[in-house]
Scaffold this active site. Structure first.
Site, mmCIF file in Angstrom:
data_model
loop_
_atom_site.group_PDB
_atom_site.id
_atom_site.type_symbol
_atom_site.label_atom_id
_atom_site.label_comp_id
_atom_site.label_asym_id
_atom_site.label_seq_id
_atom_site.Cartn_x
_atom_site.Cartn_y
_atom_site.Cartn_z
ATOM 1 N N ASP A 517 0.860 -1.187 0.000
ATOM 2 C CA ASP A 517 0.000 0.000 0.000
ATOM 3 C C ASP A 517 0.900 1.242 0.000
ATOM 4 O OD1 ASP A 517 -3.133 0.776 0.979
ATOM 5 O OD2 ASP A 517 -1.582 2.297 1.228
ATOM 6 N N GLU A 561 -4.494 2.257 -4.541
ATOM 7 C CA GLU A 561 -3.042 2.254 -4.466
ATOM 8 C C GLU A 561 -2.501 0.976 -3.842
ATOM 9 O OE1 GLU A 561 -5.076 4.085 -2.804
ATOM 10 O OE2 GLU A 561 -4.488 4.494 -0.724
#
Length: 647
Positions: A517, A561
């Site tokens: 992440d 993301e």
């Protein structure tokens, strides 16, 4: 540290001057005549003007044991010797020497003259004037004394010379230093000296300005061309400039007179720097790397010696001076022989180098002959060397400019030849293409005749089937691919994860999952825009592809993301090491957007299935996700392994 003999830079002419000294017996008769006199000739001071002292005016006594001025004044006439040279010069001496003069004022009025000693390379100088009244005037100057404490603080050593009407006075000058004990002495009217000294400084400044201009011009050429010839030319010009500033006494007067170390060492270092930079300039200007052999070998010896000699001077080692004098002779003749040899082999640069070097030798000859006492002190012998340096640097600057033009013409000729070859190749390629087109046309006609035998309907059906298969293949590929990053999408990840878990349970082999992440990705979108965010995601995807290369592994975009990596046959420890490599590589991503670098980092969660354990896809993803949030909560930019496995 004692100063190096000033003749070090001039030693290459010693052998020649020995012959000249034999064949050119200047002032021999005058020296013999003066030697017969027991006392120096009286110096008659008359109307204001300039009076240059000659050897006939001086007597000297070597100080083999310490003597006071009174003891020297009381020495018998037979203990004094006359200088047998064209100048007041007794050559290099390890001992101090006393020089004696007798001065008389012929006028009926008191006078206040200046005695100038125009030789700044003496370590210790003591001046004594014993007047008729019995008063003794004493001044101490020299390199060992702060330059700003000298009388009138001038580039020359100055001494007051007051004389009453009709007064006779004795003058003693004690000098000591490792250089030549050479005394160019002048008696001046004060106003005339100030005017003449100003003119002298003006000519020096013109010469220094010329050297500085040539240095800066060629330094600018180095900036644009990166040719080391211009770089070492600039250093060579700088070293000569420092040498002349020191040799003329201007450095001690205006620049470093406050520093005893500088007064005693700058001149020495400038000589080493001149030889070193001159040798390096010759190396690249003459292209000695290309020729190799004895030319490069001789140059390498000189470069190594002068670099080492300069270092030893900085360390305070003076024993190298004797070897340096011989090495200066070797350096100059090696450079001259090398340039003449390369000139003969057709090296155009060597021709200019030989001419420039010869010009320096010719103009320096007068200075060397003056120091050896073969020629008197005059304008030619005083200024000849600096004129030779300026002329040498000017000729070398012209040579570098000529080389620029020559290389430019060579490049233009090479470009013309290359253009002609390219044109010929293009013509040949065009002929080949035309021949291929003709062959292709013939083949097409033959195929067309053969294809006429096949049913038109069959051809259309096969074409339709082929297009349908290609479309299905592309559609299947697009259905499992993330369009932004070209990685596998969430759907394909779910299918593969379930399949890999089943295989892990069946084969009893480990399986690991890494969740990635990006940190502060929302701030990137807010600060730089979504296009910048898309670039970040693409770069991260490219980084993952670079690090995870096994065919059994899978990289997918999990959403937003977040990315996931399935590592087959991999333990949690090995997966953690893979995660750390991913994290460190993401930090190194260099993304410039809008003129500024976007810093990037990521937090990673690692979870694994050990041998003999059973986990569902949701459990494995949940374990990795928990580890990921633990990394986030612990400060981001780190990798965390899930604490437990579900059995």
């Amino acid at each position: 540290m004692s100063p190096i003999p000033v003749t070090l830079l001039l030693k290459p002419l010693t052998l020649l001057l020995c012959l000249i000294h034999v064949l050119w017996p200047l002032t021999a008769a005058a020296a013999d005549a003066s030697a017969e006199q027991s006392l120096p000739a009286t110096i008659h001071v008359g109307s204001p003007g300039l009076l240059e002292l000659q050897p006939v005016h001086a007597r000297y006594h070597l100080e083999l044991a310490p003597l006071s001025a009174q003891q020297v004044f009381d020495l018998a006439a037979g203990e004094w010797a006359a200088p047998e040279k064209a100048t007041i010069n007794i050559g290099p001496q390890k001992h101090a020497a006393w020089f004696r003069f007798h001065i008389k004022n012929e006028l009926n009025t008191d006078v206040d003259r200046l005695l100038e000693l125009r030789w700044p390379h003496l370590r210790d100088i003591d001046f004594y004037q014993r007047r008729a009244s019995g008063e003794v005037i004493h001044l101490k100057v020299g390199l060992s004394v702060n330059g700003f404490e000298h009388y009138m603080n001038n580039t020359s050593y100055l001494f007051p010379l007051p004389l009453a009407a009709g007064e006779s006075s004795d003058v003693l000058i004690r000098v000591h230093g490792n250089s030549y004990l050479f005394l160019p002495l002048f008696i001046w009217d004060r106003d005339l000296f100030i005017a003449d000294h100003g003119n002298q400084l003006m000519w020096y400044c013109l010469a220094f300005g010329a050297l500085l201009a040539m240095m800066l011009y060629n330094a600018s050429l180095y900036v644009f061309t990166r040719d080391r010839s211009y770089y070492f030319y600039s250093l060579y010009a700088l070293s000569i400039l420092i040498y002349e500033i020191s040799a003329t006494g201007i450095g001690n007067r205006y620049l470093w007179g406050w520093s005893e170390w500088a007064r005693l060492n700058v001149f020495v270092l400038s000589i080493n720097m001149s030889f070193l930079c001159g040798s390096l300039f010759a190396r690249y200007f003459l292209g000695l790397e290309q020729y190799g052999g004895w030319c490069k070998w001789l140059n390498s010896i000189t470069v190594a010696f002068w670099a080492g000699s300069g270092l030893l001077v900085l360390l305070g080692v003076t024993e190298v001076y004797g070897l340096a004098e011989s090495m200066s002779l070797f350096t100059c003749f090696a450079a001259l022989i090398t340039s003449m040899y390369l000139w003969k082999k057709g090296n155009v640069s060597a021709r200019y180098f030989t001419i420039a070097w010869t010009a320096l030798i010719v103009f320096t000859m007068g200075t060397v002959m003056m120091l050896n006492g073969s020629m008197p002190y005059n304008a030619f012998t005083q200024y000849g060397q600096i004129i030779g340096f300026v002329l040498e640097m000017l000729l070398l600057s012209f040579a570098l400019a000529e080389r620029i033009n020559r290389e430019r013409k060579q490049r233009e000729e090479a470009q013309q030849v290359a253009l002609q070859l390219q044109t010929e190749i293009s013509d040949e390629r065009e002929d080949r293409v035309q021949a291929q087109q003709q062959l292709l046309e013939l083949q097409k006609q033959t195929n067309k005749e053969l294809e006429c035998r096949v049913s038109e309907r069959t051809d259309e059906l096969e074409k339709a089937m082929s297009e349908l298969e290609a479309a299905n293949s592309e559609l299947e590929k697009l259905s499992v691919t993330d369009p932004l990053t070209t990685l596998s999408n969430r759907r394909y990840f779910d299918e593969v994860l379930e399949r890999e878990l089943q295989r892990s349970q069946r084969t009893q082999k480990p399986l690991a999952l890494v969740m990635v992440d990006l940190d502060h990705f929302k701030q990137i979108n807010d600060n730089y825009g979504h296009l910048a965010g898309d670039d970040c995601l693409r770069l991260v995807a490219a980084t993952l592809k670079k690090l995870v290369t096994r065919g059994t592994d899978l990289i997918a975009r999990y959403g937003g993301e977040e990315f996931v990596v399935i590592l087959a046959d991999t333990t949690e420890d090995d997966a953690y090491r893979v995660a750390e490599r991913i994290r460190s590589e993401i930090i190194k991503i260099h993304l410039i957007y809008g003129g500024s670098r976007i810093p990037m980092s990521a937090s990673l969660g690692v979870a694994g299935v050990a041998m003999g354990r059973v986990m569902t896809p949701g459990q494995l993803i949940g374990a990795a996700d928990d580890a990921l949030y633990q990394a986030k909560n612990s400060g981001r930019n780190r990798s965390v392994v899930a604490k437990t496995n579900v059995s």
